[in-house]
Design a protein around this motif. Structure first.
Motif, PDB file in Angstrom:
ATOM      1  N   ASN A   1      39.179  46.308  43.548  1.00 33.63           N
ATOM      2  CA  ASN A   1      38.411  45.074  43.607  1.00 33.63           C
ATOM      3  C   ASN A   1      38.352  44.636  45.065  1.00 33.63           C
ATOM      4  O   ASN A   1      39.371  44.264  45.652  1.00 33.63           O
TER       5      ASN A   1
ATOM      6  N   SER B   1      37.389  42.070  46.445  1.00 30.71           N
ATOM      7  CA  SER B   1      37.698  40.663  46.724  1.00 30.71           C
ATOM      8  C   SER B   1      39.202  40.383  46.744  1.00 30.71           C
ATOM      9  O   SER B   1      39.624  39.309  47.159  1.00 30.71           O
ATOM     10  N   HIS B   2      40.002  41.348  46.317  1.00 36.16           N
ATOM     11  CA  HIS B   2      41.444  41.123  46.264  1.00 36.16           C
ATOM     12  C   HIS B   2      42.046  41.036  47.656  1.00 36.16           C
ATOM     13  O   HIS B   2      41.676  41.783  48.564  1.00 36.16           O
ATOM     14  N   GLN B   3      43.009  40.125  47.778  1.00 37.44           N
ATOM     15  CA  GLN B   3      43.808  40.004  48.982  1.00 37.44           C
ATOM     16  C   GLN B   3      45.279  40.205  48.613  1.00 37.44           C
ATOM     17  O   GLN B   3      45.614  40.431  47.456  1.00 37.44           O
TER      18      GLN B   3
ATOM     19  N   ASN C   1      48.875  40.254  47.365  1.00 32.81           N
ATOM     20  CA  ASN C   1      49.536  39.678  46.194  1.00 32.81           C
ATOM     21  C   ASN C   1      48.574  39.208  45.107  1.00 32.81           C
ATOM     22  O   ASN C   1      49.008  38.537  44.164  1.00 32.81           O
ATOM     23  N   ASP C   2      47.303  39.564  45.209  1.00 34.73           N
ATOM     24  CA  ASP C   2      46.393  39.398  44.081  1.00 34.73           C
ATOM     25  C   ASP C   2      46.691  40.496  43.052  1.00 34.73           C
ATOM     26  O   ASP C   2      47.414  41.453  43.347  1.00 34.73           O
ATOM     27  N   PRO C   3      46.159  40.399  41.834  1.00 32.94           N
ATOM     28  CA  PRO C   3      46.503  41.367  40.778  1.00 32.94           C
ATOM     29  C   PRO C   3      45.848  42.735  40.967  1.00 32.94           C
ATOM     30  O   PRO C   3      45.044  43.197  40.154  1.00 32.94           O
TER      31      PRO C   3
ATOM     32  N   TRP D   1      50.812  44.483  47.323  1.00 31.22           N
ATOM     33  CA  TRP D   1      51.463  43.506  46.434  1.00 31.22           C
ATOM     34  C   TRP D   1      52.955  43.778  46.532  1.00 31.22           C
ATOM     35  O   TRP D   1      53.396  44.932  46.423  1.00 31.22           O
TER      36      TRP D   1
END
Length: 236
Positions: free
Chosen positions: A87, A89-91, A93-95, A128
């Protein structure tokens, strides 16, 4: 813990896609694997190609490990990669575990741990990282399960570098974890004993959110948080 670790009280949180809650007791399982890990630049290497939990064929995945005076070095290599799916858009520690990742679970000691470090990295090098408190040791349904997030990994000495080779269907990530996280003083890693496990998650735009899971020491449930299945590792 350092000031960069935010202590989150997330008791009995819902399981993410990669690991549903376990039962109160761990089923009988085969002896877990073991590995001797040398000082860098030599490497201790493992390969796994079994799925979780049924141990069916899984795309080959390799993990190379070594240590120096201050850090544990881990190289993940994912072979036969079809999708490189993440994804964008993930940064941090996002899932990211909902998509494709490679993971390590790390504890210094020989027992089945209640606390350990979980580190994940995606094909676009988003990471993460958290210390896990899992007193049931199997993420039992209804039991306490807390995460203590690391929010400034660079300051703490964590690094990750990821490359994609789409022509050859390979992605690789090289990570470094500070030994101080595990109360190992500089230069004192030789002879220490550890429990670790390594995982890979595969998904694609066509099957998302369904996933295929693989592991070095496959648990008997689709649940990565089962510390009795962590393998034994010794630094030599």
């Amino acid at each position: 813990m350092s000031s960069t670790v935010i202590i989150g009280l997330l008791a009995a949180i819902a399981a993410p896609v990669f690991g549903r809650p376990g039962t109160q007791q761990v089923a009988a399982y085969d002896a877990v694997p073991s590995l001797s890990v040398p000082a860098c630049p030599q490497l201790g290497s493992i390969k796994y190609s079994q799925s979780v939990p049924d141990k069916s064929p899984f795309p080959e995945t390799q993990v190379d490990l070594c240590y120096d005076d201050t850090s544990l070095k881990i190289d993940f290599t994912a072979y036969d990669e079809q999708y490189f799916y993440f994804n964008s858009s993930h940064q941090m520690n996002d899932p990211i575990y909902e998509y494709e990742v490679m993971e390590c679970f790390v504890y210094r000691g020989t027992e089945d741990p209640q606390t350990y470090l979980e580190f994940e990295v995606s094909p676009n090098n988003v990471t993460w990282h958290a210390f896990i408190y899992n007193p049931s040791k199997v993420r039992a349904s209804g039991a306490v399960f807390d995460r203590f997030f690391i929010t400034d990994p660079a300051l703490d000495g964590i690094s990750a570098a990821t490359t994609l080779d789409k022509t050859n269907k390979i992605w690789k990530s090289s990570i470094s974890l500070p030994l101080g996280f595990f109360n190992v003083d500089n230069g004192a890693a030789n002879g220490t004993q550890w429990r670790m496990n390594f995982f890979r998650t595969i998904t694609s735009p066509e099957i998302f959110p369904n996933q295929t899971l693989g592991a070095w020491s496959p648990p008997d449930q689709a649940n990565f948080h089962m510390s009795p299945f962590f393998g034994h590792i010794q630094f030599v």
